[in-house]
Design a protein around this motif. Structure first.
Motif, PDB file in Angstrom:
ATOM      1  N   ARG A 109       1.022  -1.262  -0.077  1.00 37.60           N
ATOM      2  CA  ARG A 109       0.024  -0.097  -0.005  1.00 37.60           C
ATOM      3  C   ARG A 109       0.951   1.422   0.042  1.00 37.60           C
ATOM      4  NH1 ARG A 109      -4.990  -0.851   4.053  1.00 37.60           N
ATOM      5  NH2 ARG A 109      -6.347  -0.102   2.573  1.00 37.60           N
ATOM      6  N   GLU A 110       1.963   1.196   0.774  1.00 40.23           N
ATOM      7  CA  GLU A 110       2.796   2.502   0.669  1.00 40.23           C
ATOM      8  C   GLU A 110       3.515   2.763  -0.710  1.00 40.23           C
ATOM      9  OE1 GLU A 110       5.618   1.310   3.731  1.00 40.23           O
ATOM     10  OE2 GLU A 110       4.459   1.815   5.510  1.00 40.23           O
ATOM     11  N   ARG A 111       3.481   1.566  -1.523  1.00 40.82           N
ATOM     12  CA  ARG A 111       4.312   1.950  -2.774  1.00 40.82           C
ATOM     13  C   ARG A 111       3.180   2.160  -3.856  1.00 40.82           C
ATOM     14  NH1 ARG A 111       8.747  -2.524  -0.905  1.00 40.82           N
ATOM     15  NH2 ARG A 111       9.364  -1.539   1.115  1.00 40.82           N
ATOM     16  N   THR A 112       1.910   1.791  -3.625  1.00 42.31           N
ATOM     17  CA  THR A 112       0.743   1.589  -4.327  1.00 42.31           C
ATOM     18  C   THR A 112       1.055   0.608  -5.658  1.00 42.31           C
ATOM     19  OG1 THR A 112       0.775   4.182  -4.206  1.00 42.31           O
ATOM     20  CG2 THR A 112      -0.735   3.076  -5.655  1.00 42.31           C
ATOM     21  N   LEU A 113       1.301  -0.585  -4.715  1.00 39.50           N
ATOM     22  CA  LEU A 113       1.471  -1.873  -5.630  1.00 39.50           C
ATOM     23  C   LEU A 113       0.123  -2.588  -6.005  1.00 39.50           C
ATOM     24  CD1 LEU A 113       4.715  -2.950  -4.095  1.00 39.50           C
ATOM     25  CD2 LEU A 113       4.573  -1.549  -5.971  1.00 39.50           C
ATOM     26  N   PRO A 114      -0.013  -2.957  -7.301  1.00 36.71           N
ATOM     27  CA  PRO A 114      -1.290  -3.589  -7.616  1.00 36.71           C
ATOM     28  C   PRO A 114      -1.119  -5.239  -7.434  1.00 36.71           C
ATOM     29  CG  PRO A 114      -0.119  -3.315  -9.509  1.00 36.71           C
ATOM     30  CD  PRO A 114       0.792  -2.534  -8.510  1.00 36.71           C
ATOM     31  N   VAL A 115      -1.095  -5.493  -6.332  1.00 37.85           N
ATOM     32  CA  VAL A 115      -0.595  -6.976  -6.065  1.00 37.85           C
ATOM     33  C   VAL A 115      -1.542  -7.933  -5.334  1.00 37.85           C
ATOM     34  CG1 VAL A 115       1.828  -6.619  -6.071  1.00 37.85           C
ATOM     35  CG2 VAL A 115       0.713  -6.768  -3.824  1.00 37.85           C
ATOM     36  N   ALA A 116      -1.845  -9.031  -5.467  1.00 32.24           N
ATOM     37  CA  ALA A 116      -2.493 -10.102  -4.496  1.00 32.24           C
ATOM     38  C   ALA A 116      -1.187 -10.778  -3.768  1.00 32.24           C
ATOM     39  CB  ALA A 116      -3.277 -10.755  -5.203  1.00 32.24           C
ATOM     40  N   ILE A 117      -1.775 -10.810  -2.468  1.00 27.37           N
ATOM     41  CA  ILE A 117      -0.643 -11.670  -1.407  1.00 27.37           C
ATOM     42  C   ILE A 117      -1.700 -12.957  -0.920  1.00 27.37           C
ATOM     43  CG2 ILE A 117       0.015 -11.135   0.792  1.00 27.37           C
ATOM     44  CD1 ILE A 117       0.237  -7.985   0.118  1.00 27.37           C
ATOM     45  N   ASP A 118      -0.767 -13.908  -0.727  1.00 29.51           N
ATOM     46  CA  ASP A 118      -1.454 -15.277  -0.135  1.00 29.51           C
ATOM     47  C   ASP A 118      -0.316 -15.829   0.436  1.00 29.51           C
ATOM     48  OD1 ASP A 118      -3.792 -17.371  -1.093  1.00 29.51           O
ATOM     49  OD2 ASP A 118      -1.783 -18.214  -0.984  1.00 29.51           O
ATOM     50  N   ILE A 119      -1.042 -16.358   1.774  1.00 32.19           N
ATOM     51  CA  ILE A 119      -0.176 -17.184   2.429  1.00 32.19           C
ATOM     52  C   ILE A 119      -0.972 -18.775   2.965  1.00 32.19           C
ATOM     53  CG2 ILE A 119       1.199 -17.653   4.678  1.00 32.19           C
ATOM     54  CD1 ILE A 119       1.428 -14.488   4.601  1.00 32.19           C
ATOM     55  N   ARG A 120      -0.558 -19.731   2.529  1.00 33.34           N
ATOM     56  CA  ARG A 120      -1.335 -20.992   2.861  1.00 33.34           C
ATOM     57  C   ARG A 120      -0.292 -22.050   3.372  1.00 33.34           C
ATOM     58  NH1 ARG A 120      -4.079 -22.101  -2.308  1.00 33.34           N
ATOM     59  NH2 ARG A 120      -4.203 -19.709  -2.519  1.00 33.34           N
ATOM     60  N   ARG A 121      -1.009 -23.040   4.143  1.00 31.41           N
ATOM     61  CA  ARG A 121      -0.339 -24.041   4.720  1.00 31.41           C
ATOM     62  C   ARG A 121      -1.205 -25.106   4.290  1.00 31.41           C
ATOM     63  NH1 ARG A 121      -1.157 -23.583  10.617  1.00 31.41           N
ATOM     64  NH2 ARG A 121      -3.224 -23.964  10.144  1.00 31.41           N
ATOM     65  N   GLY A 122      -0.199 -26.121   3.245  1.00 35.90           N
ATOM     66  CA  GLY A 122      -0.919 -26.984   2.628  1.00 35.90           C
ATOM     67  C   GLY A 122      -2.091 -26.556   1.512  1.00 35.90           C
ATOM     68  N   GLU A 123      -3.419 -26.974   1.734  1.00 38.43           N
ATOM     69  CA  GLU A 123      -4.452 -26.488   1.332  1.00 38.43           C
ATOM     70  C   GLU A 123      -5.292 -25.358   1.620  1.00 38.43           C
ATOM     71  OE1 GLU A 123      -5.412 -27.248  -2.009  1.00 38.43           O
ATOM     72  OE2 GLU A 123      -3.465 -28.379  -2.121  1.00 38.43           O
ATOM     73  N   GLN A 124      -4.767 -25.096   2.957  1.00 40.42           N
ATOM     74  CA  GLN A 124      -5.401 -23.998   3.853  1.00 40.42           C
ATOM     75  C   GLN A 124      -5.029 -22.657   3.552  1.00 40.42           C
ATOM     76  OE1 GLN A 124      -4.934 -24.288   8.081  1.00 40.42           O
ATOM     77  NE2 GLN A 124      -6.889 -23.311   8.562  1.00 40.42           N
ATOM     78  N   GLN A 125      -5.700 -21.693   3.125  1.00 38.88           N
ATOM     79  CA  GLN A 125      -5.398 -20.276   3.004  1.00 38.88           C
ATOM     80  C   GLN A 125      -5.407 -19.531   4.360  1.00 38.88           C
ATOM     81  OE1 GLN A 125      -8.043 -17.874   0.605  1.00 38.88           O
ATOM     82  NE2 GLN A 125      -6.243 -17.592  -0.760  1.00 38.88           N
ATOM     83  N   LEU A 126      -4.188 -19.096   4.693  1.00 35.45           N
ATOM     84  CA  LEU A 126      -4.287 -18.424   6.012  1.00 35.45           C
ATOM     85  C   LEU A 126      -4.552 -16.964   5.833  1.00 35.45           C
ATOM     86  CD1 LEU A 126      -1.000 -20.325   7.456  1.00 35.45           C
ATOM     87  CD2 LEU A 126      -3.462 -20.959   7.898  1.00 35.45           C
ATOM     88  N   PHE A 127      -4.259 -16.542   4.701  1.00 35.66           N
ATOM     89  CA  PHE A 127      -4.076 -14.854   4.362  1.00 35.66           C
ATOM     90  C   PHE A 127      -4.302 -14.759   2.930  1.00 35.66           C
ATOM     91  CE2 PHE A 127      -2.729 -10.758   3.795  1.00 35.66           C
ATOM     92  CZ  PHE A 127      -3.024 -10.150   4.589  1.00 35.66           C
ATOM     93  N   HIS A 128      -5.129 -13.904   2.685  1.00 34.83           N
ATOM     94  CA  HIS A 128      -5.399 -13.577   1.201  1.00 34.83           C
ATOM     95  C   HIS A 128      -5.740 -12.074   1.294  1.00 34.83           C
ATOM     96  CE1 HIS A 128      -5.767 -13.843  -2.859  1.00 34.83           C
ATOM     97  NE2 HIS A 128      -6.407 -13.050  -3.015  1.00 34.83           N
ATOM     98  N   ALA A 129      -5.186 -11.159   0.309  1.00 32.90           N
ATOM     99  CA  ALA A 129      -5.564  -9.604   0.304  1.00 32.90           C
ATOM    100  C   ALA A 129      -5.520  -9.463  -1.349  1.00 32.90           C
ATOM    101  CB  ALA A 129      -4.752  -9.001   0.989  1.00 32.90           C
ATOM    102  N   ALA A 130      -6.108  -8.684  -1.624  1.00 38.25           N
ATOM    103  CA  ALA A 130      -5.997  -8.194  -3.199  1.00 38.25           C
ATOM    104  C   ALA A 130      -6.162  -6.786  -3.217  1.00 38.25           C
ATOM    105  CB  ALA A 130      -7.228  -8.748  -4.274  1.00 38.25           C
ATOM    106  N   LEU A 131      -4.932  -6.106  -3.379  1.00 42.93           N
ATOM    107  CA  LEU A 131      -5.069  -4.607  -3.442  1.00 42.93           C
ATOM    108  C   LEU A 131      -5.608  -4.034  -4.869  1.00 42.93           C
ATOM    109  CD1 LEU A 131      -2.796  -5.772  -1.290  1.00 42.93           C
ATOM    110  CD2 LEU A 131      -2.064  -3.319  -1.348  1.00 42.93           C
ATOM    111  N   PRO A 132      -6.008  -2.710  -4.713  1.00 44.03           N
ATOM    112  CA  PRO A 132      -6.331  -2.220  -5.867  1.00 44.03           C
ATOM    113  C   PRO A 132      -5.320  -2.240  -7.188  1.00 44.03           C
ATOM    114  CG  PRO A 132      -6.626  -0.556  -4.012  1.00 44.03           C
ATOM    115  CD  PRO A 132      -5.665  -1.575  -3.656  1.00 44.03           C
TER     116      PRO A 132
END
Length: 159
Positions: free
Chosen positions: A41-64
């Protein structure tokens, strides 16, 4: 193989050896993911971020600016980490050094696997790879670098 590519591979290998957690759970995933969101966000980057353990998604975010296509790339990059036990960038650079690409000759479908930077194995001392953290939306070297920067900060903060 060029000297530059050789040096890059050595650097990525070194990063994977040194960026190891003592432990990693759902709270760690939240903190790492939140740090990645803040940096992006500080850099205004158009990214999706994901963290998963095996098949379990622990974190997900999609920025503008991120799209569903970024989520598809995440899945393909994560499969590379699961299959080869190394970051998607390292796998891709090693293949490039040999003049190869990811495909049927390695037993994988390139529609399902992407050896492009951005997915990094989350390792825990004594346990090995326990999760994968991924960024998608930038050129592959930049996706990879953002993940490495966040891992360095989190592992340093965790002591």
């Amino acid at each position: 193989m060029s000297d530059d590519l050789t040096e890059l591979i050595k650097k990525i290998e070194w990063d994977e050896q040194r960026l190891v957690f003592r432990e990693f759970d759902e709270t760690d995933a939240w903190e790492l993911g939140s740090l990645l969101v803040r940096l992006a966000r500080e850099r205004t980057l158009p990214v999706a971020i994901d963290i998963r353990r095996g098949e379990q998604q622990l974190f997900h975010a999609a920025l503008p600016g991120a799209t569903a296509d970024n989520d598809a790339w995440i899945q393909r990059k994560v499969r590379v980490v699961h299959r080869f036990g190394a970051s998607s960038y390292l796998v891709g650079r090693r293949l490039a050094a040999k003049g190869q690409s990811l495909g049927a000759e390695l037993g994988v479908d390139p529609a399902l696997f992407a050896a492009h930077g951005g997915a990094f194995p989350v390792r825990v001392t004594g346990a090995g790879v326990v999760a994968v953290v991924t960024v998608s939306g930038l050129p592959q070297a930049e996706d990879h670098a953002l993940v490495v920067e966040a891992l360095e900060q989190r592992i340093t903060a965790a002591g």
